[in-house]
Design a protein around this motif. Structure first.
Motif, mmCIF file in Angstrom:
data_model
loop_
_atom_site.group_PDB
_atom_site.id
_atom_site.type_symbol
_atom_site.label_atom_id
_atom_site.label_comp_id
_atom_site.label_asym_id
_atom_site.label_seq_id
_atom_site.Cartn_x
_atom_site.Cartn_y
_atom_site.Cartn_z
ATOM 1 N N CYS A 109 41.278 46.985 54.773
ATOM 2 C CA CYS A 109 41.997 45.709 54.869
ATOM 3 C C CYS A 109 41.029 44.541 54.769
ATOM 4 O O CYS A 109 41.279 43.567 54.058
ATOM 5 C CB CYS A 109 42.765 45.659 56.182
ATOM 6 S SG CYS A 109 43.680 44.136 56.448
ATOM 7 N N HIS A 110 39.894 44.635 55.456
ATOM 8 C CA HIS A 110 38.892 43.566 55.406
ATOM 9 C C HIS A 110 38.252 43.465 54.023
ATOM 10 O O HIS A 110 37.936 42.365 53.565
ATOM 11 C CB HIS A 110 37.823 43.774 56.468
ATOM 12 C CG HIS A 110 38.321 43.496 57.854
ATOM 13 N ND1 HIS A 110 37.712 43.995 58.973
ATOM 14 C CD2 HIS A 110 39.373 42.771 58.305
ATOM 15 C CE1 HIS A 110 38.366 43.590 60.043
ATOM 16 N NE2 HIS A 110 39.378 42.852 59.668
ATOM 17 N N LYS A 159 39.763 44.121 51.186
ATOM 18 C CA LYS A 159 40.746 43.436 50.339
ATOM 19 C C LYS A 159 40.755 41.939 50.631
ATOM 20 O O LYS A 159 40.799 41.118 49.716
ATOM 21 C CB LYS A 159 42.142 44.007 50.571
ATOM 22 C CG LYS A 159 42.362 45.376 49.973
ATOM 23 C CD LYS A 159 43.762 45.876 50.257
ATOM 24 C CE LYS A 159 43.971 47.277 49.717
ATOM 25 N NZ LYS A 159 45.306 47.794 50.037
ATOM 26 N N GLU A 160 40.709 41.601 51.913
ATOM 27 C CA GLU A 160 40.709 40.189 52.292
ATOM 28 C C GLU A 160 39.441 39.494 51.803
ATOM 29 O O GLU A 160 39.499 38.376 51.299
ATOM 30 C CB GLU A 160 40.813 40.073 53.815
ATOM 31 C CG GLU A 160 40.954 38.660 54.308
ATOM 32 C CD GLU A 160 41.150 38.600 55.807
ATOM 33 O OE1 GLU A 160 40.899 37.536 56.375
ATOM 34 O OE2 GLU A 160 41.545 39.617 56.411
ATOM 35 N N ARG A 161 38.298 40.171 51.920
ATOM 36 C CA ARG A 161 37.031 39.607 51.452
ATOM 37 C C ARG A 161 37.075 39.384 49.941
ATOM 38 O O ARG A 161 36.628 38.349 49.436
ATOM 39 C CB ARG A 161 35.887 40.542 51.836
ATOM 40 C CG ARG A 161 34.515 40.015 51.569
ATOM 41 C CD ARG A 161 33.392 40.888 52.143
ATOM 42 N NE ARG A 161 33.572 42.311 51.969
ATOM 43 C CZ ARG A 161 33.807 43.177 52.969
ATOM 44 N NH1 ARG A 161 33.898 42.765 54.203
ATOM 45 N NH2 ARG A 161 33.958 44.463 52.722
ATOM 46 N N GLU A 162 37.642 40.338 49.202
ATOM 47 C CA GLU A 162 37.737 40.194 47.747
ATOM 48 C C GLU A 162 38.669 39.045 47.386
ATOM 49 O O GLU A 162 38.393 38.280 46.460
ATOM 50 C CB GLU A 162 38.224 41.506 47.116
ATOM 51 C CG GLU A 162 38.217 41.497 45.615
ATOM 52 C CD GLU A 162 36.838 41.320 45.017
ATOM 53 O OE1 GLU A 162 36.761 40.771 43.891
ATOM 54 O OE2 GLU A 162 35.841 41.706 45.642
ATOM 55 N N ALA A 163 39.775 38.923 48.133
ATOM 56 C CA ALA A 163 40.701 37.808 47.880
ATOM 57 C C ALA A 163 40.008 36.475 48.152
ATOM 58 O O ALA A 163 40.182 35.515 47.394
ATOM 59 C CB ALA A 163 41.943 37.953 48.754
ATOM 60 N N LEU A 164 39.202 36.414 49.200
ATOM 61 C CA LEU A 164 38.457 35.187 49.494
ATOM 62 C C LEU A 164 37.460 34.879 48.390
ATOM 63 O O LEU A 164 37.288 33.720 48.000
ATOM 64 C CB LEU A 164 37.738 35.309 50.843
ATOM 65 C CG LEU A 164 38.621 35.230 52.080
ATOM 66 C CD1 LEU A 164 37.806 35.527 53.339
ATOM 67 C CD2 LEU A 164 39.296 33.890 52.180
ATOM 68 N N ASN A 188 39.432 33.576 45.401
ATOM 69 C CA ASN A 188 39.886 32.205 45.654
ATOM 70 C C ASN A 188 38.727 31.220 45.609
ATOM 71 O O ASN A 188 38.872 30.112 45.089
ATOM 72 C CB ASN A 188 40.608 32.119 46.998
ATOM 73 C CG ASN A 188 41.961 32.787 46.959
ATOM 74 O OD1 ASN A 188 42.524 32.987 45.896
ATOM 75 N ND2 ASN A 188 42.469 33.151 48.113
#
Length: 177
Positions: free
Chosen positions: A67-68, A70-75, A78
């Motif tokens: 989950c982290h 995926k969130e890191r990649e999304a950040l 962005n």
């Protein structure tokens, strides 16, 4: 927590069975015949519960890491998009500033050439024909050179490729063919 329920029920059943099959007279070392099997079953059940809890923790940690990630990649994506937007906006502002400055410079240069041509015309009217013609031809030649340079710069700007770039992902794996 429902994973632990069968183990708890099994431990209770084994303890009840051991107590029921124990002799009625437990004196001295007779208690050991009841306590040792119940202790062994308790230790085995505790080890079983510990193993289940460790696997549960490991699964939870791997889920959180995923989950982290995926969130890191999304950040990252962005941030790259925002960076691209800022660069594009700065480029647009730079182009506008260059156009504004160029326009102001063109006005000033035009006024200077008009002034030189006016002085040349005034010299012609006041019978300084040679000096007036020299002034007019110099102003005309300078104006012609200036106009030619402006046209060349515009042509060069039109020849430059106007590419639309997509935001490049950071640490993206290159595709192989």
């Amino acid at each position: 927590m429902l994973k632990f329920l069968p183990g708890i029920l099994l431990l209770q059943v084994i303890t009840v069975v051991l107590v029921l099959i124990a002799p009625t007279e437990l004196s001295g070392w007779g208690w050991l015949r009841l306590v040792i099997p119940v202790g062994i079953v308790g230790v085995l059940t505790a080890a079983w519960f510990s193993s289940m809890a460790a696997h549960h923790n490991k699964d939870e940690i791997s889920r959180l890491q995923e989950c982290h990630a995926k969130e890191r990649e999304a950040l990252r994506v962005n941030a790259e998009r925002a960076k691209h937007r800022v660069i594009k906006q700065a480029h647009q502002e730079t182009i506008q500033e260059v156009r504004r400055t160029s326009t102001q410079a063109n006005i000033k240069v035009g006024m200077a050439f008009a002034g030189a041509a006016g002085i040349g015309g005034l010299l012609l009217l006041t019978q300084f024909i040679t000096l007036g013609l020299l002034m007019l031809t110099t102003a005309g030649g300078a104006l012609g050179g200036y106009v030619l340079r402006i046209r060349q710069e515009k042509a060069k700007m039109e020849l430059l490729p106007k590419t639309k770039t997509k935001p490049r992902l950071i640490n993206a794996s290159p595709t192989t063919k």
